[in-house]
Write a protein that holds these residues in place. Structure first.
Motif, PDB file in Angstrom:
ATOM      1  N   TYR A  31       0.817  -1.087  -0.106  1.00  0.00           N
ATOM      2  CA  TYR A  31      -0.015  -0.071   0.099  1.00  0.00           C
ATOM      3  C   TYR A  31       0.944   1.249   0.018  1.00  0.00           C
ATOM      4  N   GLN A  32       0.304   2.392  -0.389  1.00  0.00           N
ATOM      5  CA  GLN A  32       0.874   3.717  -0.195  1.00  0.00           C
ATOM      6  C   GLN A  32       0.241   4.483   0.851  1.00  0.00           C
ATOM      7  N   LEU A  33       0.681   5.157   1.506  1.00  0.00           N
ATOM      8  CA  LEU A  33       0.485   6.059   2.621  1.00  0.00           C
ATOM      9  C   LEU A  33       0.718   7.486   2.623  1.00  0.00           C
ATOM     10  N   ASN A  34      -0.514   8.417   2.766  1.00  0.00           N
ATOM     11  CA  ASN A  34      -0.171   9.843   2.881  1.00  0.00           C
ATOM     12  C   ASN A  34       0.141  10.245   4.441  1.00  0.00           C
ATOM     13  N   PHE A  35       1.442  10.457   4.686  1.00  0.00           N
ATOM     14  CA  PHE A  35       1.512  10.518   6.178  1.00  0.00           C
ATOM     15  C   PHE A  35       1.057  11.825   6.806  1.00  0.00           C
ATOM     16  N   GLU A  36       0.640  12.664   6.004  1.00  0.00           N
ATOM     17  CA  GLU A  36       0.048  13.902   6.204  1.00  0.00           C
ATOM     18  C   GLU A  36      -1.518  13.887   6.872  1.00  0.00           C
ATOM     19  N   THR A  37      -2.120  12.982   5.762  1.00  0.00           N
ATOM     20  CA  THR A  37      -3.594  12.724   6.171  1.00  0.00           C
ATOM     21  C   THR A  37      -3.681  11.406   6.714  1.00  0.00           C
ATOM     22  N   ASN A  38      -2.877  10.554   6.458  1.00  0.00           N
ATOM     23  CA  ASN A  38      -2.994   8.943   7.016  1.00  0.00           C
ATOM     24  C   ASN A  38      -3.943   8.345   6.084  1.00  0.00           C
ATOM     25  N   LYS A  39      -4.170   8.851   4.820  1.00  0.00           N
ATOM     26  CA  LYS A  39      -5.098   8.124   3.920  1.00  0.00           C
ATOM     27  C   LYS A  39      -4.285   7.042   3.174  1.00  0.00           C
ATOM     28  N   GLU A  40      -4.659   5.882   3.214  1.00  0.00           N
ATOM     29  CA  GLU A  40      -4.066   4.770   2.990  1.00  0.00           C
ATOM     30  C   GLU A  40      -4.829   4.119   1.478  1.00  0.00           C
ATOM     31  N   GLN A  41      -3.895   3.527   0.708  1.00  0.00           N
ATOM     32  CA  GLN A  41      -4.669   2.988  -0.493  1.00  0.00           C
ATOM     33  C   GLN A  41      -4.002   1.615  -0.673  1.00  0.00           C
ATOM     34  N   THR A  42      -4.478   0.661  -0.513  1.00  0.00           N
ATOM     35  CA  THR A  42      -4.144  -0.614  -0.924  1.00  0.00           C
ATOM     36  C   THR A  42      -4.004  -0.820  -2.476  1.00  0.00           C
ATOM     37  N   ILE A  43      -2.873  -1.523  -2.736  1.00  0.00           N
ATOM     38  CA  ILE A  43      -2.537  -1.771  -4.208  1.00  0.00           C
ATOM     39  C   ILE A  43      -2.766  -3.158  -4.657  1.00  0.00           C
ATOM     40  N   PHE A  44      -2.049  -4.001  -3.791  1.00  0.00           N
ATOM     41  CA  PHE A  44      -2.355  -5.608  -3.960  1.00  0.00           C
ATOM     42  C   PHE A  44      -2.361  -6.073  -2.569  1.00  0.00           C
ATOM     43  N   ILE A  45      -3.062  -6.997  -2.637  1.00  0.00           N
ATOM     44  CA  ILE A  45      -3.137  -7.976  -1.430  1.00  0.00           C
ATOM     45  C   ILE A  45      -2.746  -9.346  -2.092  1.00  0.00           C
ATOM     46  N   TYR A  46      -1.482  -9.715  -1.948  1.00  0.00           N
ATOM     47  CA  TYR A  46      -0.849 -10.755  -2.343  1.00  0.00           C
ATOM     48  C   TYR A  46      -1.405 -12.176  -1.595  1.00  0.00           C
ATOM     49  N   LYS A  47      -1.426 -13.353  -2.259  1.00  0.00           N
ATOM     50  CA  LYS A  47      -2.068 -14.581  -1.793  1.00  0.00           C
ATOM     51  C   LYS A  47      -0.977 -15.743  -2.270  1.00  0.00           C
ATOM     52  N   ARG A  48      -1.178 -16.804  -1.875  1.00  0.00           N
ATOM     53  CA  ARG A  48      -0.500 -17.968  -2.101  1.00  0.00           C
ATOM     54  C   ARG A  48       0.082 -17.991  -3.893  1.00  0.00           C
ATOM     55  N   GLY A  49       1.215 -18.140  -4.165  1.00  0.00           N
ATOM     56  CA  GLY A  49       1.642 -18.032  -5.639  1.00  0.00           C
ATOM     57  C   GLY A  49       2.085 -16.680  -6.197  1.00  0.00           C
ATOM     58  N   ASP A  50       1.587 -15.624  -5.529  1.00  0.00           N
ATOM     59  CA  ASP A  50       2.143 -14.259  -5.824  1.00  0.00           C
ATOM     60  C   ASP A  50       3.681 -13.856  -5.680  1.00  0.00           C
ATOM     61  N   ALA A  82     -12.161  -1.172   2.831  1.00  0.00           N
ATOM     62  CA  ALA A  82     -12.261   0.136   2.697  1.00  0.00           C
ATOM     63  C   ALA A  82     -10.891   0.659   1.945  1.00  0.00           C
ATOM     64  N   LYS A  83      -9.639   0.140   2.528  1.00  0.00           N
ATOM     65  CA  LYS A  83      -8.484   0.512   1.778  1.00  0.00           C
ATOM     66  C   LYS A  83      -8.149   0.056   0.326  1.00  0.00           C
ATOM     67  N   LEU A  84      -8.962  -1.225   0.146  1.00  0.00           N
ATOM     68  CA  LEU A  84      -9.009  -1.453  -1.105  1.00  0.00           C
ATOM     69  C   LEU A  84      -9.572  -0.540  -2.149  1.00  0.00           C
ATOM     70  N   LEU A  85     -10.791  -0.062  -1.593  1.00  0.00           N
ATOM     71  CA  LEU A  85     -11.571   0.717  -2.391  1.00  0.00           C
ATOM     72  C   LEU A  85     -11.332   2.295  -2.521  1.00  0.00           C
ATOM     73  N   GLY A  86     -10.189   2.700  -1.463  1.00  0.00           N
ATOM     74  CA  GLY A  86      -9.662   4.071  -1.459  1.00  0.00           C
ATOM     75  C   GLY A  86     -10.545   4.921  -0.558  1.00  0.00           C
ATOM     76  N   THR A  87     -11.485   4.556   0.301  1.00  0.00           N
ATOM     77  CA  THR A  87     -12.476   5.049   1.363  1.00  0.00           C
ATOM     78  C   THR A  87     -12.167   4.623   2.644  1.00  0.00           C
TER      79      THR A  87
END
Length: 227
Positions: free
Chosen positions: A58-77, A179-184
């Motif tokens: 994920y990426q994190l905006n340290f000023e707003t603490n807003k977080e956006q998940t980019i990938f959730i890795y599972k088996r084989g990733d 929520a972090k996956l969806l950007g909310t």
């Protein structure tokens, strides 16, 4: 670890020569839930394949603490494919969502396989393409759909084996992580889930969402495409 990792997609239909060399270099490692074990400089030296559990990037905006998940890795990733290809650090954060087991490989050996082993190429480049497609879809979803639409898309893709980075993704995933996956934020996801439940489209229990009327939910995605 060998008997477990042998079942990974990467090693199916490979030559025995590649398989033996893979096991020679692969080092099994384990990490507990909540750990942040991978740092950009580490990924300049090592490449990882997930054997069990879940890890998010994920990426994190340290000023707003807003977080956006980019990938959730599972088996084989595999990760990090960007650093593997461009030899540069990748400014991204890793967090273990579920106790996990990974295989650590020297990144230079993986680059050697890319250049010299057709078997590895036939596995790696389709995987890279699926990552790129997922990233493109994420950017599109965030740009043109609202939260309800993105959640409906995610619920449907969660059942689609042709969406490898979303298939079975929601199993045991908290509303906060969704929520972090969806950007909310969590309360927006919970409000949207209540609306879908009131429409008799889903049922919810602890960390589990079950679609009860797939056709009607799918119709909503068709309506979204016509907007």
């Amino acid at each position: 670890m060998k008997s477990n990792s042998k079942q990974l997609e990467l090693l199916t239909n490979t030559t025995k020569t590649f398989e033996d060399e893979f096991y020679k270099y692969a080092k099994p490692m384990e990490y507990e839930k909540g750990a942040s074990p991978f740092f950009p400089d580490d990924l300049l030296k090592y490449f990882y394949i997930l054997v069990d559990g879940k890890i998010k990037t994920y990426q994190l905006n340290f000023e707003t603490n807003k977080e956006q998940t980019i990938f959730i890795y599972k088996r084989g990733d595999m990760f990090d494919v960007i650093t593997l290809l461009d030899h540069k650090t990748h400014d991204i954060i890793y967090e273990v969502l579920e106790d996990c087991k990974v295989l650590q490989l020297p990144i230079e050996r993986v680059r050697y396989w890319l250049q010299n082993d057709q078997t590895f190429n036939q596995k790696f480049f389709p995987y890279l393409a699926s990552q790129m497609r997922h990233t493109e879809e994420l950017a599109t979803d965030l740009a043109i759909y609202d939260t309800k639409d993105r959640l409906i898309n995610l619920l449907i893709d969660n059942l689609n084996p042709n969406k490898p980075f979303k298939y079975n993704l929601l199993q045991n995933l908290s509303n906060s992580e969704i929520a972090k996956l969806l950007g909310t934020v969590r309360h927006v996801v919970e409000r949207t889930l209540k609306q879908l439940k009131a429409d008799n489209l889903i049922e919810t229990s602890r960390r589990n969402i079950k679609i009860t009327n797939f056709k009607k939910l799918q119709e909503k995605t068709s309506q979204m495409l016509l907007k």
